[in-house]
Write a protein that holds these residues in place. Structure first.
Motif, PDB file in Angstrom:
ATOM      1  N   ARG A  89     -13.106 -82.113  28.910  1.00 37.89           N
ATOM      2  CA  ARG A  89     -12.564 -83.081  27.957  1.00 37.89           C
ATOM      3  C   ARG A  89     -11.444 -82.424  27.148  1.00 37.89           C
ATOM      4  N   ASP A  90     -10.664 -83.235  26.475  1.00 34.47           N
ATOM      5  CA  ASP A  90      -9.561 -82.707  25.674  1.00 34.47           C
ATOM      6  C   ASP A  90     -10.052 -81.806  24.554  1.00 34.47           C
ATOM      7  N   ASP A  91     -11.247 -82.087  24.033  1.00 35.74           N
ATOM      8  CA  ASP A  91     -11.781 -81.292  22.926  1.00 35.74           C
ATOM      9  C   ASP A  91     -12.826 -80.285  23.402  1.00 35.74           C
ATOM     10  N   GLN A  92     -12.867 -80.044  24.702  1.00 34.90           N
ATOM     11  CA  GLN A  92     -13.837 -79.096  25.260  1.00 34.90           C
ATOM     12  C   GLN A  92     -13.137 -77.781  25.568  1.00 34.90           C
ATOM     13  N   ASN A  93     -13.366 -76.778  24.734  1.00 34.83           N
ATOM     14  CA  ASN A  93     -12.748 -75.462  24.884  1.00 34.83           C
ATOM     15  C   ASN A  93     -13.829 -74.444  25.209  1.00 34.83           C
ATOM     16  N   VAL A  94     -13.706 -73.836  26.362  1.00 33.72           N
ATOM     17  CA  VAL A  94     -14.762 -72.965  26.893  1.00 33.72           C
ATOM     18  C   VAL A  94     -14.234 -71.541  27.043  1.00 33.72           C
ATOM     19  N   ALA A  95     -15.077 -70.576  26.744  1.00 36.28           N
ATOM     20  CA  ALA A  95     -14.738 -69.164  26.910  1.00 36.28           C
ATOM     21  C   ALA A  95     -15.914 -68.431  27.536  1.00 36.28           C
ATOM     22  N   SER A  96     -15.599 -67.329  28.223  1.00 37.26           N
ATOM     23  CA  SER A  96     -16.625 -66.465  28.813  1.00 37.26           C
ATOM     24  C   SER A  96     -16.579 -65.117  28.104  1.00 37.26           C
ATOM     25  N   VAL A  97     -17.688 -64.744  27.475  1.00 35.98           N
ATOM     26  CA  VAL A  97     -17.782 -63.485  26.733  1.00 35.98           C
ATOM     27  C   VAL A  97     -18.745 -62.569  27.476  1.00 35.98           C
TER      28      VAL A  97
END
Length: 323
Positions: A89-97
């Motif tokens: 989604r436009d407001d879905q910001n994902v990161a891998s730590v």
């Protein structure tokens, strides 16, 4: 009117200082082995084990802010990568730590995970951990073995190819050059303690392919000149071949380095180790193609068949281009 990087009449004697160039390379290779035995490699999470946390937030992922926050926790090797997917989604910001295993433990403890969550909430208050996965020592050991097998497999395939394409002397020269390139790269990573992970293994395989490509170009010209100059000493044939391919070598290496230097300066921390390895590999690979592989061929010698009655038909390499 064409611009020439290297003049057509270039006649550099690449064997004039063979004792310094070839001997110095052997010394550096031996020093790399000593450095590796003394300091080892700074293995990344892929090889040491650790935990991967997948985060999600409505706020844009600020990798530098995430890194600064986690560095303060002194968790060791931490890798942060923003994840993109067309389905987000436009407001879905994902990161891998990714965080290295702590004190030899199988995985990061639940208390440490909570500490990380609290710290990252200072950057993104609505951050959520959608998944937490651990890589234990067993899997890490398998990755190390697979990486070693990948490199050895590439070297073996290259030996067979060069042996069939040319002669065994060329195959030995090519493999010595590749061992030189990989050895110096690993030695430099050990000396500088740059993080060594799966991306660096990919860089090593890239170096192997680039270096042998450059070496094969020189060998192919050597083969042509062995047919052309039937009574010329081998050392002179090797020198002529290196000079004739020098322009191509410098142009290819130079343009590749321009792109790599741009990535090294502007690519960011995530790919810096990978780009640095390839940059260094391009330099030593070009050097080994000119100064290492040919020296080995010269020391081993190449037999030529003079039994044909018509000199114009060439020697044992006369039909090489037709096969």
């Amino acid at each position: 009117m064409r611009m020439r990087l290297i003049p057509d009449n270039t006649n550099i004697n690449f064997f004039k200082y063979a004792g310094v160039t070839f001997g110095g390379s052997l010394v550096m290779l031996a020093a790399s082995v000593v450095v590796y035995l003394m300091f080892g490699l700074n293995y990344g999470i892929d090889f040491r084990g650790g935990t991967t946390i997948r985060t999600e937030s409505t706020q844009m992922v600020d990798v530098s802010a995430y890194r600064s926050t986690l560095d303060a926790l002194e968790l060791g090797d931490v890798s942060i990568t923003e994840v993109y997917d067309p389905g987000f989604r436009d407001d879905q910001n994902v990161a891998s730590v990714r965080i290295q295993a702590q004190d030899g433990a199988e995985s990061v403890t639940a208390e440490t995970i909570d500490t990380i969550r609290i710290a990252l909430q200072q950057v993104a208050p609505d951050i959520e951990f959608t998944s937490v996965e651990s890589v234990g020592p067993t899997v890490s050991g398998e990755l190390i073995r697979s990486a070693i097998l990948a490199v050895l497999g590439a070297l073996t395939a290259i030996i067979i190819y060069v042996w069939l394409r040319f002669e065994w002397q060329f195959a030995v020269g090519g493999i010595v050059a590749l061992v030189h390139d990989i050895g110096l790269t690993i030695g430099l990573f050990s000396l500088l303690q740059i993080r060594f992970d799966l991306a660096i293994i990919a860089a090593l395989l890239t170096i192997v392919g680039y270096s042998i490509n450059d070496t094969v170009v020189v060998f192919d010209r050597v083969r042509e000149n062995l047919r052309k100059y039937k009574v010329m000493p081998l050392v002179d044939v090797l020198n002529i071949s290196a000079n004739e391919t020098l322009s191509r070598t410098m142009m290819t290496s130079g343009t590749t380095l321009l792109a790599l230097l741009a990535l090294l300066a502007l690519g960011g921390d995530v790919i810096r180790g990978f780009v640095f390895a390839i940059t260094w590999g391009i330099v030593v690979g070009t050097y080994s193609s000119v100064y290492i592989a040919k020296n080995v061929v010269l020391m081993l010698g190449v037999k030529r068949d003079w039994s044909k009655k018509n000199p114009a038909t060439g020697g044992r390499y006369a039909d090489a281009e037709d096969n």
